[in-house]
Design a protein around this motif. Structure first.
Motif, mmCIF file in Angstrom:
data_model
loop_
_atom_site.group_PDB
_atom_site.id
_atom_site.type_symbol
_atom_site.label_atom_id
_atom_site.label_comp_id
_atom_site.label_asym_id
_atom_site.label_seq_id
_atom_site.Cartn_x
_atom_site.Cartn_y
_atom_site.Cartn_z
ATOM 1 N N GLY A 233 0.828 -1.199 0.000
ATOM 2 C CA GLY A 233 0.000 0.000 0.000
ATOM 3 C C GLY A 233 0.857 1.242 0.000
ATOM 4 O O GLY A 233 0.382 2.331 -0.273
ATOM 5 N N GLY A 234 2.154 1.073 0.341
ATOM 6 C CA GLY A 234 3.064 2.186 0.141
ATOM 7 C C GLY A 234 3.437 2.988 1.363
ATOM 8 O O GLY A 234 3.575 4.205 1.280
ATOM 9 N N LEU A 235 3.621 2.337 2.514
ATOM 10 C CA LEU A 235 4.125 3.085 3.670
ATOM 11 C C LEU A 235 5.481 2.510 4.080
ATOM 12 O O LEU A 235 5.625 1.306 4.286
ATOM 13 C CB LEU A 235 3.145 2.979 4.856
ATOM 14 C CG LEU A 235 3.485 3.885 6.040
ATOM 15 C CD1 LEU A 235 3.548 5.346 5.617
ATOM 16 C CD2 LEU A 235 2.456 3.728 7.158
ATOM 17 N N GLY B 53 4.244 5.957 -3.626
ATOM 18 C CA GLY B 53 3.258 5.514 -4.604
ATOM 19 C C GLY B 53 2.228 6.600 -4.898
ATOM 20 O O GLY B 53 2.380 7.750 -4.484
ATOM 21 N N PRO B 54 1.168 6.236 -5.604
ATOM 22 C CA PRO B 54 0.174 7.228 -6.052
ATOM 23 C C PRO B 54 -0.426 8.024 -4.892
ATOM 24 O O PRO B 54 -0.717 9.205 -5.023
ATOM 25 C CB PRO B 54 -0.905 6.365 -6.731
ATOM 26 C CG PRO B 54 -0.234 5.078 -7.052
ATOM 27 C CD PRO B 54 0.852 4.877 -6.055
ATOM 28 N N THR C 40 3.388 -1.103 -4.053
ATOM 29 C CA THR C 40 2.569 0.114 -4.039
ATOM 30 C C THR C 40 1.127 -0.225 -4.411
ATOM 31 O O THR C 40 0.814 -1.359 -4.814
ATOM 32 C CB THR C 40 3.122 1.135 -5.048
ATOM 33 O OG1 THR C 40 3.120 0.522 -6.343
ATOM 34 C CG2 THR C 40 4.534 1.542 -4.690
ATOM 35 N N GLU C 41 0.268 0.809 -4.313
ATOM 36 C CA GLU C 41 -1.154 0.582 -4.627
ATOM 37 C C GLU C 41 -1.338 0.185 -6.086
ATOM 38 O O GLU C 41 -2.273 -0.525 -6.429
ATOM 39 C CB GLU C 41 -1.958 1.862 -4.338
ATOM 40 C CG GLU C 41 -2.046 2.151 -2.853
ATOM 41 C CD GLU C 41 -2.496 3.576 -2.586
ATOM 42 O OE1 GLU C 41 -1.954 4.475 -3.258
ATOM 43 O OE2 GLU C 41 -3.357 3.777 -1.739
ATOM 44 N N ASP C 42 -0.433 0.676 -6.952
ATOM 45 C CA ASP C 42 -0.561 0.294 -8.367
ATOM 46 C C ASP C 42 0.281 -0.948 -8.686
ATOM 47 O O ASP C 42 0.709 -1.144 -9.816
ATOM 48 C CB ASP C 42 -0.178 1.464 -9.284
ATOM 49 C CG ASP C 42 1.160 2.083 -8.903
ATOM 50 O OD1 ASP C 42 1.756 1.621 -7.908
ATOM 51 O OD2 ASP C 42 1.623 3.007 -9.599
ATOM 52 N N ASP C 43 0.514 -1.769 -7.635
ATOM 53 C CA ASP C 43 1.153 -3.088 -7.772
ATOM 54 C C ASP C 43 2.556 -3.057 -8.356
ATOM 55 O O ASP C 43 2.994 -4.007 -8.987
ATOM 56 C CB ASP C 43 0.284 -4.023 -8.636
ATOM 57 C CG ASP C 43 -0.891 -4.527 -7.822
ATOM 58 O OD1 ASP C 43 -0.785 -4.467 -6.573
ATOM 59 O OD2 ASP C 43 -1.890 -4.957 -8.410
ATOM 60 N N ASP D 148 21.845 8.165 2.001
ATOM 61 C CA ASP D 148 20.727 8.238 1.047
ATOM 62 C C ASP D 148 19.775 7.082 1.273
ATOM 63 O O ASP D 148 20.209 5.979 1.605
ATOM 64 C CB ASP D 148 21.247 8.142 -0.407
ATOM 65 C CG ASP D 148 21.845 9.455 -0.884
ATOM 66 O OD1 ASP D 148 21.586 10.480 -0.227
ATOM 67 O OD2 ASP D 148 22.559 9.449 -1.908
ATOM 68 N N VAL D 149 18.474 7.352 1.090
ATOM 69 C CA VAL D 149 17.492 6.269 1.003
ATOM 70 C C VAL D 149 17.166 6.159 -0.473
ATOM 71 O O VAL D 149 16.795 7.163 -1.099
ATOM 72 C CB VAL D 149 16.216 6.596 1.813
ATOM 73 C CG1 VAL D 149 15.178 5.505 1.621
ATOM 74 C CG2 VAL D 149 16.546 6.772 3.286
ATOM 75 N N LYS D 150 17.343 4.961 -1.053
ATOM 76 C CA LYS D 150 17.075 4.794 -2.485
ATOM 77 C C LYS D 150 15.925 3.823 -2.698
ATOM 78 O O LYS D 150 15.753 2.879 -1.920
ATOM 79 C CB LYS D 150 18.325 4.291 -3.217
ATOM 80 C CG LYS D 150 19.386 5.378 -3.431
ATOM 81 C CD LYS D 150 20.551 4.880 -4.260
ATOM 82 C CE LYS D 150 21.649 5.939 -4.375
ATOM 83 N NZ LYS D 150 21.299 6.981 -5.345
ATOM 84 N N CYS D 151 15.170 4.066 -3.759
ATOM 85 C CA CYS D 151 14.058 3.184 -4.115
ATOM 86 C C CYS D 151 14.369 2.554 -5.468
ATOM 87 O O CYS D 151 14.738 3.260 -6.419
ATOM 88 C CB CYS D 151 12.783 4.010 -4.184
ATOM 89 S SG CYS D 151 11.370 3.041 -4.732
ATOM 90 N N TRP D 152 14.249 1.218 -5.540
ATOM 91 C CA TRP D 152 14.605 0.469 -6.760
ATOM 92 C C TRP D 152 13.368 -0.217 -7.324
ATOM 93 O O TRP D 152 12.548 -0.729 -6.567
ATOM 94 C CB TRP D 152 15.656 -0.596 -6.434
ATOM 95 C CG TRP D 152 16.853 -0.048 -5.751
ATOM 96 C CD1 TRP D 152 17.014 0.145 -4.422
ATOM 97 C CD2 TRP D 152 18.067 0.388 -6.364
ATOM 98 N NE1 TRP D 152 18.252 0.688 -4.155
ATOM 99 C CE2 TRP D 152 18.923 0.842 -5.330
ATOM 100 C CE3 TRP D 152 18.520 0.434 -7.685
ATOM 101 C CZ2 TRP D 152 20.195 1.338 -5.566
ATOM 102 C CZ3 TRP D 152 19.792 0.922 -7.925
ATOM 103 C CH2 TRP D 152 20.610 1.370 -6.869
ATOM 104 N N ASP D 153 13.282 -0.244 -8.637
ATOM 105 C CA ASP D 153 12.199 -0.972 -9.296
ATOM 106 C C ASP D 153 12.682 -2.400 -9.534
ATOM 107 O O ASP D 153 13.645 -2.615 -10.269
ATOM 108 C CB ASP D 153 11.882 -0.290 -10.634
ATOM 109 C CG ASP D 153 10.657 -0.918 -11.298
ATOM 110 O OD1 ASP D 153 10.334 -2.081 -10.976
ATOM 111 O OD2 ASP D 153 10.034 -0.242 -12.122
#
Length: 1510
Positions: free
Chosen positions: A25-27, A42-43, A344-347, A359-364
C-alpha cells in the motif's frame, strides 16, 4: 515550483540489522536517531505529477535514545501497527495513523539489538539483546516469555513466515540457531559455517525445498551435527534459510538437513565512478532480501554499496546481476544496511535501501533501476544560503562534514541534492555564495577552516592557508579593503571574502590567492580610527548590499557601523547587552529606497531590534568628528522565549522578516508594524538557521539541531506568534525527548571557548548529540570519508583519480578545473556549458586556454582597448620610457605579447601563477616549457610532488643528467604514492636495475623483483638467489609450501625445497617431497620422507599406498617387509575380530593364503619381494637392525604399537632365515615384551600362537649349547609363554567372569606401571582383588574340575616362573618406585603449603613428614595402626640407597631381559589352587607362599600376601 512542504530528514541509523520496514500500500518507515520517519510511497503520496511519487509524512516521537529496530505488522488489516526498539531499553508498539504509542514494555535488561514482528502470529513481537536474551511479547494478551539460548551477542533475528513457532537468530560470532518458542526455546538446528557477525537472515518465501534444485552431494561442505538428533517433523522439514555475514559470504541452509547447501562469496567489483582511495578499507555490511515472487533469486548488498541479484538456480557458478548496471552513479557509494520490499497501490514491486552514504534509495525490481533518492542529514543543519545567481539553489551546512546543495527548482526531482565532502572533514558552520560568480560557494567549519568550492566542478575546494583558531561563525563577500585593495585594477579581485571566527577576529581572504596570507581587519580599524584601547571581540559581520557599509556584531552586544574604503567608524549601536548572533540588511529593491537602510539583529537575548541607519550613513563624514552612538531602536520585535540564532528578510515584501530561535520555532514578522504574522513549530530541536525562498513569497526553509531541514509555507501555519507559558513548556519537553548526551560515546572531546558557547550554546554537546544517534551519524566516521561520495567525478576523470590517494590532489585532480579565475572586473567571453551533467561537461569541453588572463583582458570595453593601443604606441616609439609609461605597462601585463622579451616573461609569470592558484600545474609547466625553463619546471614540480609521466618524458630536452635526476625524483614521488612497481619501471629506464630490484624487494613485490632480476641480470648474480630465498622464507612462514618449494628450487636449494614440501605432513605432500628429493639425488632425505609418507598412509590403513610409497627407494626394502608382515598380521587379527578398525585396501597377495603364519610370510616375501638368497635376507636384516624404537607404555597408540611389534617380528623371521637363532630369540622376546608393557595381552597371545605354535622347545634345540649367553633371553621368552598360558587356564576356570581381555588389561596396566616405577592409579590390582575378596561365591560348591593332561603339564612347567633372583630384583625395583613416589608427594605438599600458608600458627608438623605419612598410609592398602606411623626423610633415603645397592649387585644378564612379575604369578597359582583343589602341588603352593612372604613387603602386594599367607 511545488507548493508542498518538504522535509530533509535525519540519516537512517547505521549498523542495525532491521531499522527500516515497509508495508503493502506504500508506507515506508526508517529509524533515524531517536525517532522513526514515515514516508508515503506511490500514487497516494500526493506528489506533484512528474516528480518521484513519495513524501515524508511524519515522525514517531517518544524514545529518548537511538532507535535500534523498526518493524511493521505485515498482517492485512493491521498495517497501521508497528514496533520499535531503542537503546533506552524499551520496545514500543505504535499506531502510525495517530502516531501514538499503543503499548510498550521494558523487559530487556541489556541493549536491544534485534526486533521482528512475526509474519505468522498477529500480535507476536520478538526481540533479542546483546547478552543473548530473547523476549516474545504477545500484544493482545499483554503476555511475555523469556528465552536464553546462548550467552552471546545477538545481531539479528527473523521469525519464520511458514511456521509460527520458529525463529532464526544470528549471533556476533557467526553462529546461527533456529529455535522453537513453543518448546521453551529449544534449539532445532545449530548452523555452523560463518565465522563473523551475522548481519541478515532471510527465510525462503516458499515452504518446502523444491523451489531450488540443489544437489545434496554438490556442496563439498562437510556435514556438521547440530546439537540433538531430532526426528523429521513437518516443522523441521522443508524450508531454506539465507544468512549474510561480515565474513563476505552468503550461505543458504536447508532446514530439513540442518546444514549448508550453498555458499555465495561476494565478488570484488571494480567500483564504477572511481576516485576511491585504495588504501582505505571499507567496512562491510551484508544484508539480504529474498523476493516473494522470485524464490530462485536473492538480493544482497556488496562491498561498496552495490546491490546484487543472485541467481540461485546455478549454484555451481557465481551468477549475479548488478542493480543499475547501465546508469552511472545511481548506486549507493557506501555500504548498505537495510533492504525492504514494498508493493505500491498500483502493484509495483519496489525495494528500498538505506546506506552509510546517508541516502534512502528506491529500486524498481522489474528493471533493477533506481526510481528515486531521498537524501538525509547526519548532523545539525547549521546554515542555509540561497545562491543569488543560480536561483533556487540552496546550500546547507551540516554537522556531518558535508555541504548539501539542493536544487529546489528541479521539476523532475523534489530532492535534487548534491553532496560536497572533499576537503571539509569537519562540521560546516558557515556558508556564503559569491554575489556574482556562478557556483562559487564559500564555507567555514567547526575547526576554523575557510574554503571555496566550485559547485559546478568535481574538484576539491581551495582552502585558505589562514585558519581561525576556533569555529567559523559567519562568512560574507565584500569589497576589498587595504592591503588587498591597494593593488592595481588587474591585480585585485572585485570582491574579497570576510570570515568571523570564534576567537573574535574578522579575516579578509583574497579569493585569487587563498594560499597567501589573510588579513585581520582590526589593524585597519585601529589605524583609520586611531584607536588605542582594546577592540571588542567580534561575533558577526554583515555587508550592506551596495558594498559601502559594513556592520560588525560584538560579544558585548554592541554593533559597530563602518564605512569603506578604510573602515571609518561612523556609528555604534548599544542595544543588545548579550553576544550578537545575527545581523541582516534589508534588500535594495523595496518599494521605498530608505528601506535598504534597515538593519535587523538578534542576540543571546530573545528580542530582535531593527534600526534605521539612513541619517547616520547619509550625513557628511567630514563634519562628523566622533562616531554617533545609538541607544534607541527603530522597531522592537518581542515574542521569542530563547536566544535568536538567525534572521532573514523576505526578498518579496517590504519589511517582512523571519527569525529562528532556540525556543524551537521560526517566526515571521511585519517589522514596520511590529506585528507577529505566523509561527512555525515543526522542528523538534533548537533552530539554528532560516532562509526565505528567493522565488516563492510563501515559502521558507529552516534548519535545526534535530538533523532536519524543513520547507514550510507561511500560509499553512496555524499559530501566529511564538509559544508562551504552557506551550513553550510543551515544546521544551518535545525538544528534551531528543537524545541525551552520552559522554562515553564521544570520540573526540572538542574544546570550545566561552565565546563560542555564547554564540551557539549547545554546540559543545552536539558532538555528543550527533554521536549518540549511532556514533557514526555524527562526524565520527572520518576514516571512511575519503571514499564517501566519489561517483560524483566525471567519467573521464575517473581513470586519473581512481588510483591516486586523495592527498595528491594537485597531481591527480589537475585536469578537472572547469573554470578559470580572471580579473573580476572583466567578464567572461564564452558561456559555460550547462552544469547539470558532469559527464556531458567532460565530453564536450574545449581545450582550456593557455593564456586565459591575457585573452580575457583583450575582451574588455572599447575604451580600455583603445587605451591599450595608445600605451603600446607610446612604449614602442618613445626613445626613453618615463615612469608613467612603465607603470602603465606593469599594470597592462598582457601587452607583453607585443613589446619585448622581458615583458613577455612577466606576462608568462602572471599567467603561470594564475594556473597554479586555480589548481592547473600542468598548464603552468607548459608555459615554462615555452619559455625554455624546463629544468626549473622539473625542480618546482619535484619539490611540490607534482611530476607527471609527460613532464619526465620531456626531461631529455634539458640534457642527459637532468633526465636522470628527473626520473629518480619521479621514482621517489611514486614511492610516496605507493606506486612501487611503476617507480621500479622508471628506474629500469635509466638502467638502475639493482635499485629497482631492491625497491621491489623491500616493498614485498618479490614476484616482480624476480622477473626483473632474471630478465636483466646475469644468471649467477647472487641477488637472484637472495630474492628466491627471501621470498621462499616468507611463503614458508605463511604456509604456502608449494610456491616456497619452487623458490628454493629456483635458488638451487633442492634439499630445502623437499623439506618445505614435507612440512604440511600429509601423505600427498610427503610423497611429492620424497620424489623430488629422489630426483635431485638427496637419497637419504628421500628415503626418510618416503617412510614418513608410508607411515601416514598406514594410519589411514591404506596398505597399497604405503607399499607404493616405500617402492620409491631401494633402501626401504626392509621396511617393505615390515609393512608386509604388519598387513598380514592386521588381516589375521581382523579376521579373528580382535581389531576394531577395518581396512578397505589390502594388497592382492595378503588374501587367500593358508598355512602357518611364518611360512605364509616367507612365501610372500619370496614371491612378491624376490627375497630368496641368504645374502638378500642378510642385507634386509642389516637395514632394519639400525632402526631402534622406544619401549612401549600403556599410552602407545595401537597402530604404532603394532608397527613396532612387527618390526621386531620381521627381524625374528629374517634371523631365522639366516639361521641366526640367538638374534631370532631376542627379536621375538622384544615383540612379546612390547605387547606386555603396553598391557595388550591379546596381541601377546597372538604373537605366541603365530610364532611359537609348538612352544619354545624347537628353539631350545636350535640354540644348541645350553650354557651360551642367550640362555637368559630364552628363559624370559619361555617364562612369558608360560605366563600367557597360565592366565588363559585361570580364566577357563572362571567362565562366568567378565571378558578376559578386560581383566588382563587391568592386570597388566598395574604390573607394567609397578615395574616402570610409575605412579599407581588404582592401587588395587583388579584380578587379585576380586579373586581375594570373593573367593567363595565365584565357585559353585559342588564343582568338580577335571584337568586335561595338557593343563597338568602346563601347571608343572609354571615352576619356571618361580625365579628367586627375578623376585628379589623386582622387589627392589618396586621399593625404589614407592620411595620415589613418596618423595614426589612430599615435594608437592611442600610447594602447596608454600603457596597458601596457614593463617593460624602454621603447620604443627613438618610438611614433608605429613606427606610421607599420607602417601605411605593410603587407606586402601594400609592397616589402621600403620596409618599413624610417619616416615622421616632420612628413613626414606636409607630405603632408597639399600634398594639401589641391591639392584646393582644383580648380574647384567638378569637385569637386561624383562621377566613376568613373579609375585603376580604366585598369587594366580594360589588362586587356581583355591578354586580347583589338587590341581597345584603342595610343593608349588608352599614355594609360592614363601616367595610372597619374603618379597611381598611393598604396598602393592602387602594386603594379598597377608590373605594367602595367614
Amino acid at each position: 515550483m511545488g507548493q508542498d512542504p518538504r522535509t530533509l530528514p535525519p540519516s537512517p541509523n547505521w549498523y542495525c540489522a532491521r531499522c527500516s520496514d515497509a508495508v503493502p500500500g506504500g508506507l515506508f518507515g526508517f529509524a533515524a536517531r531517536t525517532s522513526v520517519f514515515l514516508v508515503r510511497v506511490g500514487p497516494s503520496a500526493g506528489a506533484i505529477p512528474g516528480t518521484p511519487p513519495f513524501r515524508v509524512i511524519g515522525e514517531l516521537v517518544g524514545h529518548t535514545e537511538r532507535v535500534s529496530g523498526f518493524t511493521f505488522s505485515h498482517h492485512p488489516g493491521q498495517y497501521n501497527l508497528c514496533a520499535t526498539s531503542s537503546d533506552d531499553g524499551t520496545v514500543k508498539i505504535w499506531d502510525v495513523e495517530t502516531k501514538a504509542v499503543v503499548t510498550e514494555h521494558a523487559l530487556h535488561q541489556h541493549t536491544i539489538s534485534a526486533l521482528h514482528w512475526s509474519p505468522q502470529v498477529k500480535d507476536l513481537i520478538v526481540s533479542g539483546d546483546e547478552k543473548g536474551v530473547v523476549f516474545c511479547y504477545w500484544l493482545n494478551r499483554n503476555d511475555s516469555q523469556h528465552h536464553f539460548i546462548e550467552p552471546r551477542t545477538i545481531f539479528c533475528l527473523t521469525c519464520s513466515p511458514h511456521h509460527e513457532d520458529l525463529v532464526a537468530i544470528g549471533y556476533k560470532d557467526g553462529i546461527v540457531v533456529i529455535i522453537d518458542i513453543s518448546k521453551k526455546g529449544e534449539v532445532i538446528h545449530r548452523l555452523r559455517g560463518h565465522d563473523d557477525e551475522i548481519h541478515s537472515i532471510a527465510w525462503c518465501p516458499l515452504p518446502g525445498e523444491d523451489c531450488l534444485s540443489i544437489n545434496q552431494e554438490e556442496n563439498s561442505e562437510p556435514e556438521i551435527p547440530n546439537g540433538k538428533v531430532i526426528e523429521q517433523t513437518p516443522v523441521t522439514k522443508g524450508c531454506y534459510l539465507a544468512t549474510g555475514s561480515k565474513d563476505q559470504t552468503i550461505r543458504i541452509w536447508s532446514c530439513s538437513r540442518g546444514r549448508g547447501v550453498m555458499i555465495l562469496k561476494l565478488p570484488f567489483l571494480k567500483r564504477r565512478g572511481g576516485g576511491i582511495d585504495p588504501t582505505v578499507k571499507e567496512r562491510l555490511w551484508l544484508t539480504l532480501h529474498w523476493p516473494k515472487d522470485q524464490p530462485t533469486q536473492l538480493v544482497s548488498s556488496c562491498f561498496g554499496g552495490e546491490l546484487l541479484l543472485w541467481d540461485l538456480t546455478q549454484s555451481w557458478r557465481r551468477k549475479y546481476t548488478l542493480f543499475s548496471a547501465s546508469s552511472e552513479g545511481q548506486n549507493h557509494s557506501r555500504i548498505v544496511f537495510n533492504l525492504c520490499p514494498l508493493q505500491t497501490e498500483d502493484d509495483k514491486q519496489l525495494l528500498l535501501s538505506t546506506s552509510m552514504d546517508r541516502d534512502v534509495k528506491c529500486w524498481d525490481m522489474a528493471t533493477l533501476e533506481c526510481c528515486w533518492t531521498l537524501p538525509s542529514l547526519g548532523g545539525f543543519a547549521y546554515k542555509l544560503a540561497f545562491s543569488p545567481v543560480d536561483m533556487g539553489c540552496l546550500a546547507i551546512g551540516v554537522g556531518d562534514g558535508m555541504i548539501r546543495v539542493w536544487n529546489t527548482l528541479s521539476i523532475k526531482n523534489n530532492y535534487d541534492v548534491k553532496n560536497f565532502w572533499q576537503g571539509v572533514k569537519s562540521k560546516v558552520t558557515a556558508l556564503c555564495w559569491h554575489p556574482a560568480k556562478e557556483g562559487c560557494l564559500a564555507f567555514g567549519t567547526d575547526d576554523g577552516k575557510v574554503g571555496l568550492y566550485d559547485t559546478y566542478s568535481n574538484k576539491p575546494p581551495q582552502i585558505s592557508s589562514t585558519y581561525h583558531k576556533k569555529t567559523v561563525y559567519t562568512l560574507a563577500w565584500g569589497p576589498p579593503l587595504p592591503p588587498i585593495s591597494l593593488g592595481g585594477e588587474g591585480d585585485r579581485p572585485s570582491l574579497t571574502l570576510y570570515s568571523c571566527g570564534g576567537e573574535g577576529i574578522v579575516l579578509q581572504h583574497n579569493p585569487w590567492k587563498l594560499g597567501g596570507e589573510a588579513y585581520d581587519i582590526n589593524k585597519l580599524i585601529r589605524d583609520t580610527n586611531s584607536i588605542k584601547y582594546k577592540l571588542p571581540v567580534h561575533t558577526e559581520i554583515s555587508w550592506k548590499a551596495d558594498g559601502k557599509i559594513m556592520a560588525l556584531g560584538n560579544e558585548d552586544g554592541s554593533i559597530e557601523i563602518f564605512q569603506v574604503p578604510n573602515l571609518k567608524l561612523i556609528c555604534t549601536i548599544q542595544q543588545h547587552h548579550k553576544l550578537v548572533n545575527t545581523i541582516s540588511w534589508h534588500h535594495e529593491h523595496g518599494s521605498q529606497p530608505e528601506l535598504s537602510y534597515l538593519m535587523a539583529s538578534g542576540s543571546n537575548n530573545a528580542i530582535i531590534y531593527v534600526h534605521n541607519l539612513k541619517t547616520v550613513i547619509e550625513s557628511n563624514p567630514e563634519t562628523q568628528v566622533t562616531p554617533v552612538t545609538i541607544t534607541e531602536p527603530y522597531r522592537t520585535l518581542s515574542g521569542h522565549t530563547a536566544k535568536i540564532t538567525s534572521v532573514a528578510w523576505s526578498p518579496h515584501h517590504d519589511g517582512r522578516l523571519v527569525s529562528a530561535s532556540y525556543d524551537g520555532t521560526a517566526q515571521v514578522w511585519d517589522t514596520l508594524r511590529e506585528e507577529p504574522l505566523c509561527n512555525f513549530r515543526g522542528h523538534r530541536g533548537r533552530l539554528l538557521c532560516v532562509a526565505w525562498s528567493p522565488l516563492d513569497p510563501d515559502c521558507i526553509y529552516s534548519g535545526a539541531d534535530d538533523f532536519c531541514v524543513y520547507k514550510w509555507l507561511t500560509s499553512m501555519q496555524e499559530h501566529s506568534r511564538p509559544p508562551q507559558g504552557k506551550k513553550s513548556i510543551e515544546l521544551e519537553k518535545k525538544r528534551l525527548s531528543q537524545p541525551k548526551p552520552k559522554p562515553k560515546k564521544k570520540k573526540k572531546p572538542t574544546s570550545r571557548a566561552p565565546v563560542k558557547q555564547e554564540v551557539y550554546d549547545g554546540n559543545e554537546d552536539e558532538s555528543i548529540r550527533e554521536s549518540s544517534g549511532p556514533v557514526e551519524n555524527g562526524v565520527s566516521d572520518q576514516e571512511g570519508e575519503e571514499e564517501a561520495r566519489e561517483p560524483e567525478f566525471p567519467s573521464g576523470v575517473a581513470s586519473v583519480a581512481s588510483r591516486e590517494p586523495v592527498t595528491c590532489t594537485p597531481v591527480s585532480l589537475g585536469f578537472e578545473k572547469s573554470k578559470v579565475t580572471v580579473n573580476n572586473k572583466v567578464t567572461l567571453l564564452k558561456k559555460e556549458p550547462p552544469k547539470e551533467k558532469p559527464e556531458s561537461l567532460t565530453k564536450k569541453r574545449k581545450a582550456r586556454s593557455m593564456l586565459p588572463l591575457t585573452t580575457s583582458l583583450d575582451h574588455r570595453s572599447k575604451e580600455e582597448l583603445h587605451q591599450d593601443c595608445l600605451v603600446l604606441a607610446t612604449a614602442k616609439h618613445s626613445k626613453e620610457l618615463n615612469k608613467e609609461v612603465s607603470a602603465d605597462l606593469e599594470e597592462r601585463f598582457h601587452l607583453g605579447l607585443f613589446t619585448d622579451r622581458g615583458a613577455l616573461y612577466r606576462m608568462i609569470e602572471v599567467e603561470g601563477k594564475g594556473h597554479l592558484e586555480n589548481g592547473h600545474p600542468e598548464l603552468f609547466h607548459q608555459l615554462m616549457l615555452w619559455k625554455g625553463d624546463l629544468k626549473g619546471v622539473l625542480q618546482t614540480a619535484a619539490e611540490r610532488g607534482e611530476l607527471t609521466d609527460s613532464l619526465v618524458a620531456m626531461a631529455p630536452v634539458a640534457g642527459y643528467h637532468v633526465w636522470l635526476w628527473a626520473v629518480e625524483a619521479f621514482a621517489k614521488q611514486l614511492c610516496f604514492q605507493d606506486q612501487y612497481v611503476k617507480a621500479a619501471s622508471h628506474l629500469l629506464s635509466i638502467h638502475k636495475v639493482y635499485e629497482a630490484v631492491e625497491l621491489l624487494k623491500s616493498n614485498h613485490f618479490y614476484r616482480e623483483a624476480i622477473a626483473v632480476a632474471k630478465a636483466r641480470l646475469r644468471p649467477e648474480d647472487p641477488i637472484l638467489k637472495d630474492l628466491y630465498l627471501t621470498w621462499g622464507a616468507i611463503l614458508e612462514k605463511d604456509g604456502h609450501y608449494a610456491v616456497a618449494a619452487k623458490c628454493y628450487l629456483g635458488a638451487a636449494c633442492a634439499y630445502d625445497a623437499a623439506k618445505v614440501l614435507s612440512k604440511k605432513g600429509d601423505a600427498a605432500s610427503l610423497k611429492t617431497a620424497a620424489e623430488l628429493a629422489s630426483i635431485v639425488g638427496e637419497n637419504e632425505l628421500s628415503s626418510s620422507l618416503a617412510l614418513r609418507c608410508a607411515q601416514e598412509l598406514l594410519l589411514a590403513r591404506n596398505w597399497v599406498g604405503a607399499q607404493e610409497a616405500l617402492k620409491l627407494h631401494e633402501s626401504l626394502k626392509g621396511q617393505r617387509l615390515v609393512f608386509c608382515l604388519l598387513e598380514l598380521l592386521s588381516k589375521h587379527l581382523e579376521e579373528r575380530q580382535l581389531l576394531e578398525a577395518k581396512s578397505s585396501s589390502y594388497n592382492t597377495w595378503a588374501t587367500g593364503t593358508a598355512g602357518p603364519f611364518v611360512e605364509r610370510v616367507t612365501a610372500i616375501w619370496k614371491s612378491t619381494f624376490s627375497l630368496e638368497s641368504p645374502e638378500q635376507y642378510q642385507a634386509a636384516l642389516q637395514q632394519l637392525q639400525s632402526i631402534k624404537y622406544p619401549s612401549a607404555t600403556n599410552n602407545t597408540p595401537s597402530k604404532q604399537l603394532l608397527l613396532h611389534i612387527c618390526h621386531d617380528l620381521t627381524l625374528a623371521v629374517l634371523s631365522q632365515q639366516v639361521a641366526s637363532w640367538d638374534a631370532a630369540v631376542e627379536a621375538l622376546l622384544r615383540a612379546v615384551v612390547r605387547s606386555y608393557d603396553s598391557g595388550n595381552f591379546t596381541i601377546m597371545q597372538e604373537v605366541h600362537s603365530a610364532f611359537l605354535p609348538e612352544g619354545c622347545d624347537h628353539l631350545k634345540h636350535k640354540l644348541g649349547e645350553p650354557q651360551s649367553l642367550i640362555t637368559p633371553a630364552f628363559k624370559s621368552l619361555e617364562a612369558f609363554f608360560i605366563y600367557g598360558h597360565l592366565y588363559e587356564f585361570w580364566w577357563s576356570l572362571s567362565r562366568h567372569c567378565p571378558k578376559s581381555s578386560v581383566w588382563v588389561r587391568a592386570a597388566h596396566r598395574r604390573t607394567a606401571s609397578v615395574e616402570q616405577s610409575q605412579q599407581i592409579n588404582n592401587a588395587t590390582p583388579e584380578e587379585t582383588d576380586s579373586g581375594d575378596s570373593q573367593p567363595e561365591p565365584n565357585r559353585p560348591p559342588e564343582l568338580d574340575v577335571r584337568l586335561t593332561e595338557e593343563s597338568k603339564q602346563m601347571l608343572i612347567t609354571c615352576k619356571e616362573l618361580f625365579s628367586e633372583k627375578h623376585a628379589s630384583l623386582q622387589n627392589s625395583q618396586r621399593t625404589v618406585a614407592e620411595v620415589q613416589e613418596t618423595l614426589a608427594e612430599m615435594i608437592r605438599q611442600h610447594q602447596k603449603s608454600q603457596v597458601c600458608k596457614s593463617t593460624t600458627n602454621g603447620p604443627d608438623k613438618n610438611e614433608s613428614e605429613q606427606a610421607a605419612e599420607q602417601s605411605l598410609s593410603s587407606p586402601q592398602n594400609e592397616c589402621k595402626e600403620e596409618k599413624n606411623q610417619p616416615l622421616s626423610l632420612p628413613e626414606l633415603t636409607k630405603r632408597l640407597t639399600e634398594a639401589n645397592e641391591k639392584i646393582a649387585k644383580f648380574p647384567e644378564s638378569v637385569k637386561i631381559w624383562p621377566f613376568p612379575d613373579v609375585l603376580e604369578c604366585c598369587l594366580i597359582l594360589l588362586h587356581i589352587g583355591s578354586q580347583c583343589p589338587g590341581s597345584v602341588t603342595q610343593d608349588m603352593q608352599q614355594q609360592a607362599q614363601e616367595l610372597l612372604q619374603k618379597y611381598g613387603n611393598t604396598k602393592v602386594y602387602k594386603r594379598y600376601c597377608e590373605t594367602f599367607c595367614t
